[in-house]
Design a protein around this motif. Structure first.
Motif, PDB file in Angstrom:
ATOM      1  N   LEU A  48      40.874 -33.441 -59.611  1.00 19.94           N
ATOM      2  CA  LEU A  48      39.958 -34.049 -58.631  1.00 19.94           C
ATOM      3  C   LEU A  48      38.998 -33.011 -58.057  1.00 19.94           C
ATOM      4  O   LEU A  48      37.809 -33.283 -57.877  1.00 19.94           O
ATOM      5  N   ALA A  49      39.521 -31.810 -57.771  1.00 22.74           N
ATOM      6  CA  ALA A  49      38.671 -30.759 -57.208  1.00 22.74           C
ATOM      7  C   ALA A  49      37.580 -30.364 -58.196  1.00 22.74           C
ATOM      8  O   ALA A  49      36.408 -30.209 -57.825  1.00 22.74           O
ATOM      9  N   ARG A  50      37.965 -30.178 -59.491  1.00 22.99           N
ATOM     10  CA  ARG A  50      36.964 -29.813 -60.491  1.00 22.99           C
ATOM     11  C   ARG A  50      35.956 -30.931 -60.714  1.00 22.99           C
ATOM     12  O   ARG A  50      34.750 -30.696 -60.835  1.00 22.99           O
ATOM     13  N   LEU A  51      36.430 -32.171 -60.735  1.00 19.98           N
ATOM     14  CA  LEU A  51      35.550 -33.315 -60.975  1.00 19.98           C
ATOM     15  C   LEU A  51      34.565 -33.520 -59.834  1.00 19.98           C
ATOM     16  O   LEU A  51      33.355 -33.707 -60.052  1.00 19.98           O
ATOM     17  N   CYS A  52      35.050 -33.473 -58.589  1.00 16.22           N
ATOM     18  CA  CYS A  52      34.166 -33.660 -57.421  1.00 16.22           C
ATOM     19  C   CYS A  52      33.181 -32.510 -57.290  1.00 16.22           C
ATOM     20  O   CYS A  52      32.016 -32.710 -56.919  1.00 16.22           O
ATOM     21  N   GLY A  53      33.637 -31.283 -57.620  1.00 14.01           N
ATOM     22  CA  GLY A  53      32.730 -30.136 -57.560  1.00 14.01           C
ATOM     23  C   GLY A  53      31.597 -30.265 -58.549  1.00 14.01           C
ATOM     24  O   GLY A  53      30.439 -29.932 -58.258  1.00 14.01           O
ATOM     25  N   SER A  54      31.914 -30.752 -59.773  1.00 17.84           N
ATOM     26  CA  SER A  54      30.875 -30.923 -60.791  1.00 17.84           C
ATOM     27  C   SER A  54      29.854 -31.982 -60.372  1.00 17.84           C
ATOM     28  O   SER A  54      28.636 -31.788 -60.522  1.00 17.84           O
ATOM     29  N   LEU A  55      30.329 -33.108 -59.826  1.00 18.92           N
ATOM     30  CA  LEU A  55      29.419 -34.159 -59.372  1.00 18.92           C
ATOM     31  C   LEU A  55      28.549 -33.677 -58.220  1.00 18.92           C
ATOM     32  O   LEU A  55      27.356 -33.995 -58.141  1.00 18.92           O
ATOM     33  N   ARG A  56      29.131 -32.895 -57.314  1.00 15.49           N
ATOM     34  CA  ARG A  56      28.385 -32.379 -56.168  1.00 15.49           C
ATOM     35  C   ARG A  56      27.264 -31.457 -56.633  1.00 15.49           C
ATOM     36  O   ARG A  56      26.137 -31.517 -56.123  1.00 15.49           O
ATOM     37  N   GLU A  57      27.543 -30.599 -57.596  1.00 18.38           N
ATOM     38  CA  GLU A  57      26.527 -29.673 -58.092  1.00 18.38           C
ATOM     39  C   GLU A  57      25.375 -30.417 -58.760  1.00 18.38           C
ATOM     40  O   GLU A  57      24.207 -30.054 -58.616  1.00 18.38           O
ATOM     41  N   GLN A  58      25.698 -31.493 -59.472  1.00 19.75           N
ATOM     42  CA  GLN A  58      24.648 -32.272 -60.137  1.00 19.75           C
ATOM     43  C   GLN A  58      23.747 -32.963 -59.117  1.00 19.75           C
ATOM     44  O   GLN A  58      22.526 -33.042 -59.297  1.00 19.75           O
ATOM     45  N   LEU A  59      24.348 -33.457 -58.012  1.00 20.05           N
ATOM     46  CA  LEU A  59      23.552 -34.097 -56.975  1.00 20.05           C
ATOM     47  C   LEU A  59      22.660 -33.087 -56.258  1.00 20.05           C
ATOM     48  O   LEU A  59      21.504 -33.367 -55.952  1.00 20.05           O
ATOM     49  N   ALA A  77      28.551 -42.522 -65.264  1.00 21.89           N
ATOM     50  CA  ALA A  77      28.515 -43.114 -66.604  1.00 21.89           C
ATOM     51  C   ALA A  77      28.765 -42.081 -67.689  1.00 21.89           C
ATOM     52  O   ALA A  77      29.169 -42.430 -68.814  1.00 21.89           O
ATOM     53  N   GLU A  78      28.569 -40.810 -67.393  1.00 25.75           N
ATOM     54  CA  GLU A  78      28.766 -39.749 -68.375  1.00 25.75           C
ATOM     55  C   GLU A  78      30.206 -39.260 -68.426  1.00 25.75           C
ATOM     56  O   GLU A  78      30.569 -38.454 -69.295  1.00 25.75           O
ATOM     57  N   LEU A  79      31.056 -39.695 -67.504  1.00 22.78           N
ATOM     58  CA  LEU A  79      32.452 -39.244 -67.471  1.00 22.78           C
ATOM     59  C   LEU A  79      33.266 -39.956 -68.548  1.00 22.78           C
ATOM     60  O   LEU A  79      32.944 -41.077 -68.965  1.00 22.78           O
ATOM     61  N   ASN A  80      34.371 -39.321 -68.962  1.00 20.93           N
ATOM     62  CA  ASN A  80      35.262 -39.974 -69.912  1.00 20.93           C
ATOM     63  C   ASN A  80      36.172 -40.958 -69.174  1.00 20.93           C
ATOM     64  O   ASN A  80      36.179 -41.021 -67.945  1.00 20.93           O
TER      65      ASN A  80
END
Length: 291
Positions: free
Chosen positions: A276-287, A238-241
């Motif tokens: 995609l790599a940057r986006l998935c990496g950011s989500l993974r770190e948050q989890l 929900a926080e993504l653009n």
């Protein structure tokens, strides 16, 4: 003391060390048909004599073994209370004899108490400890083990009165205990014995057997982990653009390739890959930070 008891007590105390040099396991035959009062007095006589001897001497061992032999009937009396527990009676007798020996070794003459008053709790406690430590498939607190016995007796009495399948509340009322404690005791009862996972299931008659308990066991559902991950990702998505959400939707929702996504959004395949790599990496770190 009767004449027979006096004779037996006198014979048990030889006057010389040579006379008492007998094997450690040997003990004289107990006087037959001895009155209970005579048996108690004779045991006390031997106990007093034992306290006066030096431990480890032949005479000490002789008197101690004689006391054990004379009081085995007391062990049998206590052991009969546990005869329907599913254990060989000889094993129960052996364990009870250990309690008798402890009572003999710990009796002191100045307490003005009958030897049986001390011995019975020792024998009873040793047998209960044996059942607590060796017969339960799962270790449960002693309080729950004793509750199991009370529940079994209460259920038997209630069923005899016509109550079919007594509830925890009925059992608690009969025992006079808290309903929650009885419910806990009912669960603990399941730990007394166990079944093999390979035991065949019997659904009908003796000849109708199919499968085993193993077939009833569940297994890990991979979809469950996926559902948990989706729920954990929702607040972060929900926080993504709008462009980031569109990118994820096309890649993992529509399952488009990076080249197809690039053509759809007017981007190169390499640029889509980096996004995609940057986006998935950011989500993974948050989890991982929430784990």
């Amino acid at each position: 003391m009767s004449e027979s008891a006096t004779t037996a007590a006198t014979a048990a105390f030889p006057t010389s060390a040579r006379a008492c040099a007998v094997p450690a396991r040997t003990a004289p035959a107990r006087p037959e048909r001895m009155a209970p009062a005579d048996a108690r007095q004779l045991s006390k006589t031997f106990l007093l004599r034992l306290r006066a001897l030096d431990e480890g001497t032949d005479e000490y061992q002789y008197v101690r073994n004689t006391l054990i032999e004379m009081n085995l009937s007391l062990v049998r009396y206590v052991a009969r209370r546990f005869i329907r527990r599913g254990q060989p009676f000889d094993d129960i007798l052996q364990v009870g004899t250990i309690g008798l020996i402890k009572a003999i070794d710990r009796w002191r003459p100045g307490r003005n108490a009958e030897f049986t008053t001390l011995a019975v709790p020792y024998i009873d406690g040793e047998i209960k400890r044996f059942f607590r430590d060796t017969t339960w498939a799962v270790r449960v607190p002693r309080r729950m083990q004793e509750m199991r016995i009370e529940i079994a007796r209460a259920r038997e009495q209630l069923e005899a009165d016509g109550v079919q399948e007594p509830s925890a509340a009925q059992l608690a009322g009969h025992i006079g205990a808290d309903e929650g404690e009885v419910a806990e005791g009912l669960v603990a009862c399941n730990g007394y014995d166990s079944d093999s996972l390979d035991r065949p299931l019997q659904t009908g008659g003796a000849a109708e057997r199919t499968g085993s308990i193993t077939e009833l066991l569940g297994s890990d559902d991979p979809a469950l982990a996926l559902a948990e991950n989706v729920q954990a990702l929702k607040p972060h998505l929900a926080e993504l653009n709008e462009r980031e959400r569109t990118l994820l939707q096309l890649r993992y929702g529509a399952e488009m390739t990076q080249a197809e996504i690039g053509a759809e959004l007017g981007l190169s395949q390499m640029h889509v890959s980096r996004l995609l790599a940057r986006l998935c990496g950011s989500l993974r770190e948050q989890l991982l930070a929430e784990a």
